[in-house]
Design a protein around this motif. Sequence first.
Motif, mmCIF file in Angstrom:
data_model
loop_
_atom_site.group_PDB
_atom_site.id
_atom_site.type_symbol
_atom_site.label_atom_id
_atom_site.label_comp_id
_atom_site.label_asym_id
_atom_site.label_seq_id
_atom_site.Cartn_x
_atom_site.Cartn_y
_atom_site.Cartn_z
ATOM 1 N N PRO A 20 0.795 -1.234 0.000
ATOM 2 C CA PRO A 20 0.000 0.000 0.000
ATOM 3 C C PRO A 20 0.830 1.290 0.000
ATOM 4 C CG PRO A 20 -0.900 -1.575 1.577
ATOM 5 C CD PRO A 20 0.430 -2.111 1.149
ATOM 6 N N ASP A 21 2.145 1.176 0.281
ATOM 7 C CA ASP A 21 3.000 2.360 0.276
ATOM 8 C C ASP A 21 3.415 2.776 -1.135
ATOM 9 O OD1 ASP A 21 3.298 2.800 3.167
ATOM 10 O OD2 ASP A 21 4.303 0.844 3.137
ATOM 11 N N GLN A 50 1.893 -12.375 -7.628
ATOM 12 C CA GLN A 50 2.378 -13.105 -6.460
ATOM 13 C C GLN A 50 2.186 -12.342 -5.151
ATOM 14 O OE1 GLN A 50 6.157 -15.680 -7.664
ATOM 15 N NE2 GLN A 50 6.411 -13.566 -8.330
ATOM 16 N N ILE A 51 2.016 -11.011 -5.228
ATOM 17 C CA ILE A 51 1.923 -10.223 -3.992
ATOM 18 C C ILE A 51 0.583 -9.517 -3.830
ATOM 19 C CG2 ILE A 51 4.420 -9.885 -3.924
ATOM 20 C CD1 ILE A 51 3.976 -7.029 -4.959
ATOM 21 N N LEU A 52 -0.335 -9.719 -4.752
ATOM 22 C CA LEU A 52 -1.612 -9.000 -4.682
ATOM 23 C C LEU A 52 -2.469 -9.417 -3.499
ATOM 24 C CD1 LEU A 52 -2.773 -8.698 -8.410
ATOM 25 C CD2 LEU A 52 -1.857 -6.918 -6.910
ATOM 26 N N ASP A 53 -2.236 -10.604 -2.970
ATOM 27 C CA ASP A 53 -3.040 -11.025 -1.819
ATOM 28 C C ASP A 53 -2.688 -10.238 -0.555
ATOM 29 O OD1 ASP A 53 -0.548 -12.078 -1.260
ATOM 30 O OD2 ASP A 53 -1.239 -14.145 -0.995
ATOM 31 N N GLU A 54 -1.710 -9.333 -0.647
ATOM 32 C CA GLU A 54 -1.343 -8.506 0.499
ATOM 33 C C GLU A 54 -2.263 -7.296 0.654
ATOM 34 O OE1 GLU A 54 2.775 -7.451 0.367
ATOM 35 O OE2 GLU A 54 3.447 -9.499 -0.054
ATOM 36 N N VAL A 55 -3.144 -7.071 -0.348
ATOM 37 C CA VAL A 55 -4.048 -5.921 -0.291
ATOM 38 C C VAL A 55 -5.483 -6.376 -0.583
ATOM 39 C CG1 VAL A 55 -2.298 -4.216 -0.914
ATOM 40 C CG2 VAL A 55 -3.567 -5.384 -2.723
ATOM 41 N N THR A 56 -6.425 -5.460 -0.377
ATOM 42 C CA THR A 56 -7.830 -5.755 -0.607
ATOM 43 C C THR A 56 -8.118 -5.954 -2.094
ATOM 44 O OG1 THR A 56 -8.449 -3.436 -0.871
ATOM 45 C CG2 THR A 56 -8.428 -4.320 1.384
ATOM 46 N N SER A 57 -9.284 -6.516 -2.397
ATOM 47 C CA SER A 57 -9.669 -6.743 -3.786
ATOM 48 C C SER A 57 -9.746 -5.426 -4.562
ATOM 49 C CB SER A 57 -11.005 -7.480 -3.855
ATOM 50 O OG SER A 57 -12.016 -6.749 -3.190
ATOM 51 N N THR A 58 -10.185 -4.373 -3.900
ATOM 52 C CA THR A 58 -10.240 -3.062 -4.555
ATOM 53 C C THR A 58 -8.851 -2.588 -4.934
ATOM 54 O OG1 THR A 58 -12.237 -2.452 -3.345
ATOM 55 C CG2 THR A 58 -10.956 -0.651 -4.299
ATOM 56 N N LYS A 59 -7.902 -2.751 -4.010
ATOM 57 C CA LYS A 59 -6.522 -2.368 -4.272
ATOM 58 C C LYS A 59 -5.875 -3.274 -5.328
ATOM 59 C CE LYS A 59 -4.633 1.201 -2.172
ATOM 60 N NZ LYS A 59 -3.864 2.215 -2.946
ATOM 61 N N GLN A 60 -6.274 -4.543 -5.324
ATOM 62 C CA GLN A 60 -5.758 -5.452 -6.335
ATOM 63 C C GLN A 60 -6.123 -4.961 -7.734
ATOM 64 O OE1 GLN A 60 -6.935 -9.514 -5.571
ATOM 65 N NE2 GLN A 60 -6.175 -9.466 -3.472
ATOM 66 N N ALA A 61 -7.380 -4.555 -7.894
ATOM 67 C CA ALA A 61 -7.835 -4.039 -9.185
ATOM 68 C C ALA A 61 -7.064 -2.770 -9.556
ATOM 69 C CB ALA A 61 -9.332 -3.760 -9.135
ATOM 70 N N TYR A 62 -6.795 -1.946 -8.549
ATOM 71 C CA TYR A 62 -6.037 -0.714 -8.790
ATOM 72 C C TYR A 62 -4.638 -1.038 -9.309
ATOM 73 C CZ TYR A 62 -2.910 3.151 -7.815
ATOM 74 O OH TYR A 62 -1.937 4.111 -7.941
ATOM 75 N N PHE A 63 -3.936 -1.960 -8.660
ATOM 76 C CA PHE A 63 -2.572 -2.270 -9.082
ATOM 77 C C PHE A 63 -2.542 -2.931 -10.459
ATOM 78 C CE2 PHE A 63 -1.324 -1.733 -4.556
ATOM 79 C CZ PHE A 63 -0.259 -0.864 -4.761
ATOM 80 N N MET A 64 -3.568 -3.670 -10.802
ATOM 81 C CA MET A 64 -3.638 -4.232 -12.140
ATOM 82 C C MET A 64 -3.824 -3.128 -13.191
ATOM 83 S SD MET A 64 -2.991 -7.388 -11.920
ATOM 84 C CE MET A 64 -3.444 -7.945 -13.562
#
Length: 397
Positions: free
Chosen positions: A226-227, A247-261
């Motif tokens: 998240p940083d 490999q690291i997306l499970d470290e954040v929420t589903s909303t944040k996962q979509a953001y990083f994608m």
Amino acid sequence: MAVGIEGISFYTPGYSLDMVDLANARGEEPDKFTIGIGQSVQTVIPNFEDVVTMGVNAASKLLKSDADRAAVEMLLFASESGVDNSKSGAMFAKDQLGLRDSIRAIEMKQACYAGTFALMQAKDFVTLHPDKKVLVIASDIARYGLKTPGEVTQGGGAVAMLISTDPKVAVINDDSVYESKDEKDFWRPIDSDIALVDGHLSTDIYKEMFMDLWNAYKKNTGLHLPDFKGFAFHLPYTKMGKKALEQILDEVTSTKQAYFMEQLAASQFYNRYVGNLYTGSVYLSLMSLLKEAKGYQAGDRVGVFSFGSGAEAELFSLTLTQGYEDVLAEQDVQGMLDARMKLSVTEYEKVFESQKLDSSDDSETEGVALAAEGKLAAGQCYFAGWKDHYRLYKTAK
């Protein structure tokens, strides 16, 4: 004292090949290339371009005046596609760029990683010499051969960066973690202009080293996913970055996962239309992220994962500085990509084969030079052929 990227620029030659056309010619389903690999177009390198010309043409966009050239204290040239087994590509580039003699100029090689080592050496030098600037050039041509599994991941181009205490783009943070392993996933024998690769092994090593470094980075810095605002990845093909990030997306929420994608897609955009440029790949990804992503601002932290088969990798972060958008706005990457001449598969194959020049054949000099004239903008550097086994470079009028 902040040290970082004052300017960044990109160059790729003016010819391209559509991956749908290549897939059809090779009897493959286009989706295998455009979705499975994640490539839409690749740059095709004509025989009047090489890593020196591309590096010079990229760096010329940063060095616009005599004062700019005079400020360069060191030239670091990163490439795994060197033009000579002894003489540094940096020396040819120094001459073509009009840099003064009282500088250091050297070439670095470790597969796709060397550009990052050059960047870190530049940072260290400027930290010790705050009034100096270092020019870093990462320039490469990815060649795997016609009708080979790696053909879809060919490409080429160069990224140039000016490193100084006036980081108009981003500060290079002192948080690097790195790793080196002797692996047999990719190499190019001294007697070959074609790279050899174990694609599955290389992918596994890429993913493994990313996780090693990500865990070390979190432990060393106390920072977590998240940083970060986004990431730039080394992209030999665009799907590779996705394999690391997932490999690291499970470290954040589903909303944040979509953001990083979404950020990943922005970082892949330019590479999708250029192909692999080895040492410059991760920095083209960085340019793509900063140009195509929305909502970034000064103070945001961007992660950079650099990888070179064989294998060496580094993970570090950049902090964006005020006005970085203005610097990126000066680089019309999309315009350059759109202006390329689209080749048929037959034309591409002829261009690919024409790269095999014999240094003892001075008769090819005129043909190469004539091929360049009229096809390059005024001021662009091109390879003009051989004279007594020596490479000749000229500037288009």
